[in-house]
Design a protein around this motif. Structure first.
Motif, short mmCIF file in Angstrom:
data_model
loop_
_atom_site.label_atom_id
_atom_site.label_comp_id
_atom_site.label_asym_id
_atom_site.label_seq_id
_atom_site.Cartn_x
_atom_site.Cartn_y
_atom_site.Cartn_z
N GLU A 89 0.82 -1.33 0.04
CA GLU A 89 -0.09 -0.06 -0.07
C GLU A 89 0.86 1.26 -0.02
OE1 GLU A 89 -1.80 1.05 4.25
OE2 GLU A 89 -1.57 -1.19 4.13
N ASP A 123 -4.15 -3.16 -1.56
CA ASP A 123 -4.65 -2.02 -0.69
C ASP A 123 -4.02 -2.09 0.47
OD1 ASP A 123 -6.00 -1.11 -2.97
OD2 ASP A 123 -7.79 -2.30 -2.58
N SER A 124 -3.58 -3.34 1.06
CA SER A 124 -3.06 -3.32 2.19
C SER A 124 -1.79 -4.23 2.42
CB SER A 124 -4.35 -3.96 3.22
OG SER A 124 -4.37 -5.25 3.30
N GLN A 126 -1.12 -6.09 4.75
CA GLN A 126 -1.59 -7.41 5.15
C GLN A 126 -1.80 -8.39 4.16
OE1 GLN A 126 -1.25 -8.83 8.17
NE2 GLN A 126 -2.26 -10.83 7.36
N ASP A 153 4.75 -2.41 8.12
CA ASP A 153 3.65 -3.05 8.89
C ASP A 153 3.84 -4.29 9.64
OD1 ASP A 153 2.01 -0.96 8.52
OD2 ASP A 153 0.78 -1.65 6.83
#
Length: 169
Positions: A89, A123-124, A126, A153
């Motif tokens: 992201e 988009d993330s 994760q 992250d």
């Protein structure tokens, strides 16, 4: 005369091709590179050191210049040294005008045009981690390098934990 005894203790620069996880099948590295010339040089170096492994580059656009489209072509070209590219992201995307923001979907198309490179944008971070964990179950030897000037992250270490818990890796 210089005292060079401290050089014997030097372990290298942190977050420059740091080895996070290694099995016969998968190697995970982390690299602080966040400028296209640094990403380019790192990928060429890694490719020459591990020529028989499938090279996967994961890139988190995070720095002030990386999140903007100013170096989009240069990042695309640099990441093209990898066999597969996973784009994380864009950090602080909501704060950047659309026309100034790095367009990871366009990068996916441009990377595919560079000799059929597999590229995915997420988009993330994760989502990237989950997909990458699934993709690494195939019968190939991989080297995955995470490029970020932040933590990504925590997914590089999370992925190492996931892979470490699998008996087949």
């Amino acid at each position: 005369s210089f005292d060079l005894s401290s050089l014997a203790k030097f372990q290298g620069v942190r977050r420059r091709q740091d080895l996070l996880f290694e099995t016969e099948k998968v190697i995970l590295m982390e690299d602080f590179a966040h400028h296209p010339t640094a990403v380019d040089a790192a990928l060429q170096s890694i490719r020459s050191a591990y020529p028989k492994r499938k090279l996967i580059a994961c890139f988190e656009p995070r720095s002030n210049t990386a999140v903007r489209s100013i170096f989009q072509r240069e990042f695309t070209k640099a990441l093209g040294h990898a066999d597969s590219i996973y784009l994380g992201e864009v950090h602080r995307k909501a704060r950047i005008e659309n026309e100034e923001c790095l367009d990871t979907q366009l990068m996916v198309k441009d990377l595919a045009a560079l000799g059929g490179r597999k590229a995915l944008a997420f988009d993330s971070n994760q989502e990237l981690c989950e997909r990458l964990a699934k993709d690494l179950t195939k019968e190939e030897s991989y080297l995955v390098v995470f490029f970020s000037n932040g933590s990504f992250d925590g997914i590089p270490r999370k992925l190492a934990t996931i892979l470490g818990g699998r008996s087949e890796t």
